[in-house]
Each structure stands twice: as C-alpha cells, then as structure tokens.
Design an enzyme around this catalytic site. Sequence first.
Site, short mmCIF file in Angstrom:
data_model
loop_
_atom_site.label_atom_id
_atom_site.label_comp_id
_atom_site.label_asym_id
_atom_site.label_seq_id
_atom_site.Cartn_x
_atom_site.Cartn_y
_atom_site.Cartn_z
N HIS A 127 -115.69 35.12 -9.19
CA HIS A 127 -116.77 36.12 -9.18
C HIS A 127 -116.33 37.48 -9.72
O HIS A 127 -117.19 38.31 -10.04
CB HIS A 127 -117.33 36.31 -7.77
CG HIS A 127 -117.97 35.08 -7.20
ND1 HIS A 127 -118.98 34.40 -7.84
CD2 HIS A 127 -117.73 34.40 -6.04
CE1 HIS A 127 -119.33 33.35 -7.09
NE2 HIS A 127 -118.59 33.32 -6.01
N ASP A 164 -117.26 24.68 -7.45
CA ASP A 164 -117.49 25.54 -6.28
C ASP A 164 -119.00 25.58 -6.00
O ASP A 164 -119.80 25.50 -6.94
CB ASP A 164 -116.96 26.95 -6.61
CG ASP A 164 -116.87 27.87 -5.41
OD1 ASP A 164 -115.75 28.09 -4.93
OD2 ASP A 164 -117.94 28.39 -4.97
N HIS A 166 -120.78 27.98 -5.30
CA HIS A 166 -121.37 29.19 -5.90
C HIS A 166 -121.17 29.17 -7.41
O HIS A 166 -120.14 28.72 -7.90
CB HIS A 166 -120.70 30.44 -5.32
CG HIS A 166 -120.77 30.52 -3.83
ND1 HIS A 166 -119.70 30.15 -3.01
CD2 HIS A 166 -121.76 30.91 -3.01
CE1 HIS A 166 -120.06 30.33 -1.73
NE2 HIS A 166 -121.31 30.78 -1.71
N ASP A 252 -116.28 24.61 -0.92
CA ASP A 252 -117.40 25.07 -0.10
C ASP A 252 -118.70 24.29 -0.33
O ASP A 252 -119.71 24.59 0.30
CB ASP A 252 -117.63 26.59 -0.26
CG ASP A 252 -117.48 27.08 -1.70
OD1 ASP A 252 -117.40 26.22 -2.61
OD2 ASP A 252 -117.45 28.30 -1.91
ZN LIG Z 1 -117.72 29.61 -3.47
#
Ligand SMILES: [Zn+2]
Length: 313
Positions: A127, A164, A166, A252
């Site tokens: 990120h 992931d 996200h 995750d």
């Molecule tokens: Zn993540």
Amino acid sequence: MAAETLLLVGDELGRYGFPTGHPLGSDRQGAFLASAVAKGLDKRVQVGTPRLATREELQRFHSREHLHWVEIRSRIGEGYLDYGDTPAFPGCYEVASTVAGTAVEGLERIMAGEAVRTFQPIGGLHHARRSRAAGFCVFNDLGVVIDSLRKRFGVARIGYVDIDVHHGDGIYYPYESDPDLIVVDVHEDGNFIFPGTGHAHESGANDAEGTKLNLPLPPGAGDREFFAAWERGLAHLRRFKPQFLILQAGADGLRGDPLADLRYTPAVHARVARDLRKLADEQCQGRLMAFGGGGYELANLAAAWTAVLGELA
Ligand SMILES: [Zn+2]
C-alpha cells in the site's frame, strides 16, 4: 550445493510491527517460523539475514520527501505516518528500511546466481506509494524490487501477482501506465474493503491498457471462486511472457481474518506458489520472489506462508 530457495528471516525483520493493540504486531514472523520449523522446511532452504536499505535503494522507488518525512517521524517516535492507520514509533525508519533492504538483498542473491527464488515472510508492503505511507506500509519493498530490476539489472518485463485480500494499490497506480509490469491482483471487492480500489475495469492506462488484471471477489468468496479467477490470472501472465515473477502472498484472505471477509483455505496459497514456480521455471529462469504480505490471524498466516514455502522449497 546450497539449496535453491533462500528464506529471508531475522530479528531485525521480525520487529516490523506497530505498538500494542495494532492488528499488525511484531509476533508474525515468530508464528510463521515455529510452523515452518515444525514441518522441517528450514532444512530445505538456505537462510539469508536482514539488512538495511541504502538511501539510494529506497530512492529507486520513493521520493526524497517521503524518506525525509519518515525520518522525522521516526525520531519523534509518535503520531502517524499517514491519515491514521500507520503509527510512527521510535526507529520506524530503520525497521521499515530493513524490510526493503532485505528484499534488495534477496534480489541481488538471485541475480548473482546464488539462489533461484526467495521467500520473505515479513515483506510485501503493497500500500505504500512513492510519496506516502498507507495501510500499515511505510516503504514499499515490492516497488523497490521492481525499480531495482529495471535500473540495476535491466530486467523490464515483470509479472506481479497479488493474492492479499486488499488491492495492491501501491503497485497498481505507480505502474498503471507501465506496459512492462504485468499485474494479476485477486482481492476482496473494493466496494466492501480498504483501499476501495482494484475494480475490474482498472486494466492499465495509456500504452499499458490491458496489462493489468484486477479480479475482485465478493465478501464470503472462498477457494472455488478464487480458483476460477486464478485460471484467468495465470493465462494473463503466460500471455505477456514475464522475465521475472513477484508474488505478494497475503494471508488475510483466509477464513477468520479479523480485517476481511473472504474464506480461503491455505490450498489457495499452495496452488499459486506451485503454479508460479512452474511458470518461473518455464519462462523466467526460475526467478521468483515471494513475500508474506498481510494476514492478521497468526494461525492463518503460519498455515498460508508455510504452504507457500513448502511449494517453493
Ligand atoms: Zn492485506
């Protein structure tokens, strides 16, 4: 002869975590290592140790302003590095620099022919942007590796896979117009989760249109939905013939993660690692770097990451 797979772990890396109560604590490497050793995986790899990144290495991806900002917050030792997700703590510059420096070390070992592939559980901070921290990510080790491949080793066409939960916005947007960064990103639909991006229509810009494949899954999706998406992802990667592969293997997306809503099992991580190892052997002289990424439930991340290492080792 040394084992082909290099595992990058060590105390300095294990310290990448935020103060008490934050979902990303500093106990994640330990949970993974205990499980990896119990399965005997440590005997099938060579082990590399962490090191700091140089300023020059960090600046391959990050702006001077961002490095300066983190340096100041690191000295003050409190407050936030972003809008309120990523706390500063004393020495956070050095700890974050270690994640990126260790990734560059792994890359250099591969390019020197001392290893074929690497796994770095504490890494994959997808990120962080060129000029800012975000979502628990201070420096983007993946971006530093990509820009190091280009600037130091002349490897242009890179396949980036991100599983992931996200979306990997810190890779997607900096390279959105880059036709040689081939992206496959499977994640929970941004309408339901941070960072809100990674929609199916985001497929690259300008000359890079069509080089990025975002595959959002609805909340509650599990292995079946993932594997259907993955078939498309793997075909996309093959079509563009990358010279080097990078995997962000966030844990995750597993059922029970406190920050997300998917229901994968570690079979997802095993399958992706196996397929990418095979593709790397066929098209990239074996060259593959895998990173742990997110994952906030310790038993889950231990299971997912040992599944990855088990396939790579
Ligand atoms: Zn993540």
